[in-house]
Design a protein around this motif. Structure first.
Motif, PDB file in Angstrom:
ATOM      1  N   LYS A  59      70.958 -16.709  50.286  1.00  0.00           N
ATOM      2  CA  LYS A  59      70.155 -17.303  49.220  1.00  0.00           C
ATOM      3  C   LYS A  59      71.016 -17.663  48.027  1.00  0.00           C
ATOM      4  CE  LYS A  59      65.547 -15.644  49.946  1.00  0.00           C
ATOM      5  NZ  LYS A  59      64.362 -15.117  49.296  1.00  0.00           N
ATOM      6  N   CYS A  60      70.495 -18.582  47.200  1.00  0.00           N
ATOM      7  CA  CYS A  60      71.207 -18.944  45.983  1.00  0.00           C
ATOM      8  C   CYS A  60      71.024 -17.840  44.947  1.00  0.00           C
ATOM      9  CB  CYS A  60      70.687 -20.257  45.414  1.00  0.00           C
ATOM     10  SG  CYS A  60      71.365 -20.621  43.781  1.00  0.00           S
ATOM     11  N   PRO A  61      72.111 -17.346  44.368  1.00  0.00           N
ATOM     12  CA  PRO A  61      71.987 -16.276  43.378  1.00  0.00           C
ATOM     13  C   PRO A  61      71.291 -16.741  42.098  1.00  0.00           C
ATOM     14  CG  PRO A  61      74.270 -17.033  43.551  1.00  0.00           C
ATOM     15  CD  PRO A  61      73.510 -17.713  44.636  1.00  0.00           C
ATOM     16  N   HIS A  62      71.264 -18.047  41.863  1.00  0.00           N
ATOM     17  CA  HIS A  62      70.674 -18.540  40.616  1.00  0.00           C
ATOM     18  C   HIS A  62      69.219 -18.973  40.762  1.00  0.00           C
ATOM     19  CE1 HIS A  62      74.823 -18.490  39.505  1.00  0.00           C
ATOM     20  NE2 HIS A  62      75.116 -19.413  40.413  1.00  0.00           N
ATOM     21  N   CYS A  63      68.854 -19.395  41.951  1.00  0.00           N
ATOM     22  CA  CYS A  63      67.524 -19.995  42.108  1.00  0.00           C
ATOM     23  C   CYS A  63      66.626 -19.220  43.061  1.00  0.00           C
ATOM     24  CB  CYS A  63      67.641 -21.436  42.592  1.00  0.00           C
ATOM     25  SG  CYS A  63      68.702 -22.435  41.546  1.00  0.00           S
ATOM     26  N   ASP A  64      67.134 -18.226  43.721  1.00  0.00           N
ATOM     27  CA  ASP A  64      66.379 -17.418  44.660  1.00  0.00           C
ATOM     28  C   ASP A  64      65.732 -18.232  45.765  1.00  0.00           C
ATOM     29  OD1 ASP A  64      65.602 -14.816  45.506  1.00  0.00           O
ATOM     30  OD2 ASP A  64      63.555 -15.298  44.925  1.00  0.00           O
ATOM     31  N   ARG A  89      74.438 -24.773  50.936  1.00  0.00           N
ATOM     32  CA  ARG A  89      74.223 -25.291  49.588  1.00  0.00           C
ATOM     33  C   ARG A  89      72.836 -24.997  49.056  1.00  0.00           C
ATOM     34  NH1 ARG A  89      77.515 -29.051  47.362  1.00  0.00           N
ATOM     35  NH2 ARG A  89      79.148 -29.815  48.745  1.00  0.00           N
ATOM     36  N   CYS A  90      72.770 -24.816  47.731  1.00  0.00           N
ATOM     37  CA  CYS A  90      71.472 -24.723  47.071  1.00  0.00           C
ATOM     38  C   CYS A  90      71.066 -26.136  46.688  1.00  0.00           C
ATOM     39  CB  CYS A  90      71.573 -23.875  45.806  1.00  0.00           C
ATOM     40  SG  CYS A  90      70.096 -23.985  44.777  1.00  0.00           S
ATOM     41  N   HIS A  91      69.902 -26.561  47.106  1.00  0.00           N
ATOM     42  CA  HIS A  91      69.575 -27.937  46.753  1.00  0.00           C
ATOM     43  C   HIS A  91      68.845 -28.041  45.421  1.00  0.00           C
ATOM     44  CE1 HIS A  91      65.658 -27.269  48.801  1.00  0.00           C
ATOM     45  NE2 HIS A  91      65.261 -27.989  47.800  1.00  0.00           N
ATOM     46  N   TYR A  92      68.781 -26.954  44.657  1.00  0.00           N
ATOM     47  CA  TYR A  92      68.302 -27.055  43.279  1.00  0.00           C
ATOM     48  C   TYR A  92      69.480 -27.262  42.332  1.00  0.00           C
ATOM     49  CZ  TYR A  92      63.489 -25.412  44.217  1.00  0.00           C
ATOM     50  OH  TYR A  92      62.202 -25.276  44.634  1.00  0.00           O
ATOM     51  N   CYS A  93      70.462 -26.299  42.405  1.00  0.00           N
ATOM     52  CA  CYS A  93      71.509 -26.327  41.383  1.00  0.00           C
ATOM     53  C   CYS A  93      72.878 -26.710  41.939  1.00  0.00           C
ATOM     54  CB  CYS A  93      71.596 -24.973  40.685  1.00  0.00           C
ATOM     55  SG  CYS A  93      72.300 -23.689  41.732  1.00  0.00           S
ATOM     56  N   ASN A  94      72.931 -26.931  43.250  1.00  0.00           N
ATOM     57  CA  ASN A  94      74.168 -27.366  43.908  1.00  0.00           C
ATOM     58  C   ASN A  94      75.203 -26.255  44.103  1.00  0.00           C
ATOM     59  OD1 ASN A  94      74.849 -29.572  45.359  1.00  0.00           O
ATOM     60  ND2 ASN A  94      76.178 -30.463  43.793  1.00  0.00           N
ATOM     61  N   TYR A  95      74.856 -25.030  43.877  1.00  0.00           N
ATOM     62  CA  TYR A  95      75.716 -23.898  44.216  1.00  0.00           C
ATOM     63  C   TYR A  95      76.079 -24.001  45.700  1.00  0.00           C
ATOM     64  CZ  TYR A  95      76.732 -19.017  45.525  1.00  0.00           C
ATOM     65  OH  TYR A  95      77.287 -17.882  46.038  1.00  0.00           O
ATOM     66  N   ALA A  96      77.354 -23.717  46.058  1.00  0.00           N
ATOM     67  CA  ALA A  96      77.744 -23.860  47.466  1.00  0.00           C
ATOM     68  C   ALA A  96      78.756 -22.808  47.875  1.00  0.00           C
ATOM     69  CB  ALA A  96      78.317 -25.247  47.709  1.00  0.00           C
TER      70      ALA A  96
HETATM   71 ZN    ZN Z   1      70.695 -22.557  43.015  1.00  0.00          ZN
END
Ligand code: ZN
Ligand code: ADP
Length: 723
Positions: A440-445, A458-465
């Protein structure tokens, strides 16, 4: 006299009103045919003026409608949709009308006509002029029914019918008939209401001439439908009209049948399963005031009633009320507009209300009515969690020991079973088959999406990868898999284990033919099958008294969809599904198979505790700045050309960062959840805001900028139901 006509030139992206001269009767809200450049276009008359015009204008070629297709209210509603969703005015008007009435060339629906006979002269006189017995019979019959279908007269005698016509004793008339007929199979009478139902009824009744929004939060089986029917009965007895929205009609045939057996031909039905001709007919019945109740899916909210007394939206949490393409309206907003216009209540009903609406009700913006008990002796089912990690070790990857035992038990008792396999969702998330860990994305859950080309998550909210890992960070197991099991495979598995059981499968494959859905439901209801297995289709509003066991094969699937509403959807689905068990005096049981037995959402389902889920989820939403604490806008920048899409997405994000209030959050650009389809690349930008006076202006400016960009497309979704 001149008319301001709204036309659309698709090729040039022009929408606007132009002035034409009126040469035959014409009203505001009618469609007309006009010349624009070298083309002939259909448009809507928005205004009629008498003012002198000192430039040369063309004549209207033809007035298409005798009576307006859009009345004053619907004209105002179109403007509201256009400002609220940033769509062109003409696309707002078009979405309000059935295909047959859209202002487009070439859509031509034939009216279906039936020929009738009526007397042309007084009855006695007609009788005296008859030449034989069959003529007398025909005249008698016409007198008796005032108007006789011609084919009935011809059955008596075709030559006599023709002679009567020729001698002008009778005349022939053609009347428009309707294609979609509903048989009223049985008549249902009002049920005496339970105390809770009565309380709900009275609360709504108090608001009947007030513009209130009421949230009816009633558990599954609490008898909401009976409350709806009785309140609608009250509304139509006051000579007003009612609109009842349901998420998807083909999924709720039982619901519709209840209304038809209670209200008979006072009901029109509008949904996507009807042909254009059928839809047009239903629309005409509404417009001609031959019906006073409409039941339908999203677009039925535009039913052309003119004296609405109530709008009810059942399963109000459903995403189907939001349209995914232009105009991206939400039927709830439209309902709100219309209820304000007619000064009447809007009722939102659900066992699992949308968090946004429940929050509003708790704040006192909406009126809250609760129904906490099932009708009669029916109780809520007992619910168990099975840890599939343990079952994997025992080599039961699909059906756990417990579920297998329970199925056998019900088969022995001659009771019925529903198995849910929620196949929908992305297969692009990765999970550990040992411990069930999901990245999971640590920033967007939200779940990270796997991109094969770059081998990244990839997180498709904040682009964390991150790069795809070979080992599970939780248990170090190297067996990371894409989850996936289809209903077909499940059917085979069950058939192997229970060779004597009659099994029926319901999913998009088995229900693609018209009427198949209803048939499967009817057959299952009459116990022609022991086990019904299917996708989330089977979770909605069905009522099977003999079902005492519901098994959810993989309760994790919806949890792992990358979307901020994933928990809410999982809770809804599982809670609604478990509501299918034990709806009579027989106690029901529910078994949830999962790789995440400690998941909080699942625990709330097991405890049947919506309140606990609500508190928990609201806390996450607050911390991570999701609705109802923040509003969202989703912008997608799409192009065939990767470079262009990528570059423009950055420009859009920068533009927004420079123009929006400092309290507003702009995320991205990131790759959209569905990054590449049909060779179109999509990037997305997410706006989170509480209040931003610059928002609508900025979005509108962006939209206008992109209208002239032929390489890149900008889609703006305000209050999206999913991202
Ligand atoms: Zn994210
Ligand atoms: P909900 O929509 O709240 O899940 P339903 O409207 O499906 O609940 O009602 C559950 C069951 O209870 C249905 O079979 C319905 O016919 C029955 N029912 C509802 N109200 C009454 C009543 N007042 N008396 C007897 N049975 C009722």
């Amino acid at each position: 006299m001149y008319a301001n006509v709204l036309v659309e030139l698709k090729s040039k992206n022009i929408t606007g009103t132009y002035t034409y001269k009126i040469i035959e009767p014409c009203f505001v809200g009618c469609r007309v045919l006009v010349e624009f450049g070298h083309q002939k276009l259909e448009g809507f008359v928005l205004k009629i003026t008498n003012e002198a015009i000192d430039y040369e204008v063309k004549d209207i070629i033809k007035v298409i409608d005798e009576k307006p297709v859009l009345n004053e209210e619907l004209l105002a509603l179109g403007k509201y949709i256009s400002t609220k969703t940033l769509c062109s005015l003409i696309s707002a008007y078009e979405c309000m009308l059935p295909t047959a009435l859209k202002a487009k060339n070439g859509t031509n629906i034939n009216k279906k006509e039936v020929k009738y006979l009526e007397l042309n002269i007084p009855f006695e006189q007609a009788l005296q002029n008859c030449k034989n017995n069959s003529q007398v019979n025909i005249i008698n019959l016409i007198e008796k029914c005032k108007r006789l279908e011609k084919k009935e007269a011809i059955k008596i005698s075709s030559s006599s019918t023709n002679t009567l016509l020729k001698n002008n004793l009778i005349k022939e008339i053609a009347l428009e008939s309707y294609r979609y007929t509903k048989d009223v199979k049985e008549i249902s009478k009002k049920l005496p209401l339970t105390v809770e139902q009565q309380n709900a009824y009275k609360e709504i009744e108090k608001s009947l001439n007030i513009n209130n929004t009421i949230l009816l939060h009633g558990i599954t089986g609490s008898g909401k439908t009976e409350v709806y029917m009785q309140i609608i009965d009250k509304v139509i007895s006051n000579n007003k009209e009612a609109i009842m929205l349901v998420p998807e009609i083909s999924l709720t045939p039982q619901f519709v049948n209840k209304f038809i057996s209670r209200f008979g031909n006072k009901v029109a039905i509008l949904h996507s399963g009807l042909s254009n001709g059928e839809k047009y007919d239903e629309w005409r019945k509404i417009e001609r005031k031959e019906v006073s109740i409409v039941i339908g899916t999203r677009s039925a909210i535009f039913a052309p009633f003119t004296n609405i007394g109530i709008i009810i939206i059942d399963e109000e949490h459903s995403d189907t009320y939001k349209q995914d393409n232009v105009p991206r309206y939400n039927a709830k907003d439209i309902a709100d507009f219309r209820c304000k216009y007619y000064n009447c209540p809007l009722v939102l009903g659900s066992a699992t209300p949308d968090l946004i609406d429940l929050a509003k009700a708790r704040k006192g913006i909406y009126k809250l009515i609760e129904m906490k008990n099932r009708v009669g002796s029916a109780t809520l089912p007992d619910c168990f969690i099975v840890d599939m990690k343990e079952e994997m070790k025992k080599r039961n990857p699909v059906i756990s020991e417990l579920l297998q035992e329970k199925i056998q038990d019900r088969l022995d008792k001659n009771e019925q079973i529903i198995l849910l396999l929620n196949r929908r969702g992305f297969s692009t998330f990765i999970s550990c088959s040992e411990c069930g860990y999901v990245f999971k994305c640590p920033h967007c859950d939200i779940t990270l999406t796997y991109h094969k080309s770059s081998n990244m998550l990839r997180c498709h909210y904040c682009n964390y990868a991150i790069y795809k890992k070979d080992k599970c960070p939780n248990c170090n197991n190297s067996d990371l898999t894409f989850l996936g099991l289809g209903t077909e495979k499940l059917e085979r598995e069950i058939a192997k284990k229970f060779p004597d059981a009659a099994i029926v499968r319901m999913d998009t494959d088995t229900t693609s033919r018209k009427g198949m859905h209803e048939k499967i439901i009817e057959d299952f209801q009459s116990h022609r099958y022991d086990i019904l297995l299917g996708t989330q289709m089977i979770s909605k509003g069905l009522d099977f008294p003999l079902v005492t066991l519901v098994g959810v094969i993989n309760a994790d699937t919806t949890l792992n969809i990358p979307d901020f509403k994933a928990n809410q959807r999982t809770f809804e689905l599982l809670y609604q599904t478990s509501g299918r068990a034990g709806r009579s005096d027989k106690k029901g049981e529910v078994i949830l198979q999962t790789f995440n037995p400690d998941n909080y959402t699942l625990k709330c389902v097991v405890e049947n505790n919506f309140e606990k889920f609500y508190q928990y989820e609201m806390d996450i939403r607050r911390k991570l700045k999701y609705p109802p604490y923040y509003y969202l806008v989703n912008l997608k920048v799409a192009s065939k050309f990767y470079e262009n899409a990528s570059k423009e997405a950055i420009n859009v994000a920068n533009y927004l960062r420079n123009n929006l209030d400092s309290s507003t959050i702009v995320l991205g650009p990131s790759t959209a959840a569905v990054f590449k389809t049909n060779n179109i690349y999509r990037f997305q930008i997410i706006i989170k805001y509480r209040k931003d006076n610059n928002l609508m202006r900025s979005l509108l400016e962006l939209q206008n900028l992109f209208k002239i960009n032929s390489k890149v497309n900008l889609e703006i979704d305000i209050n999206p139901s999913r991202i």
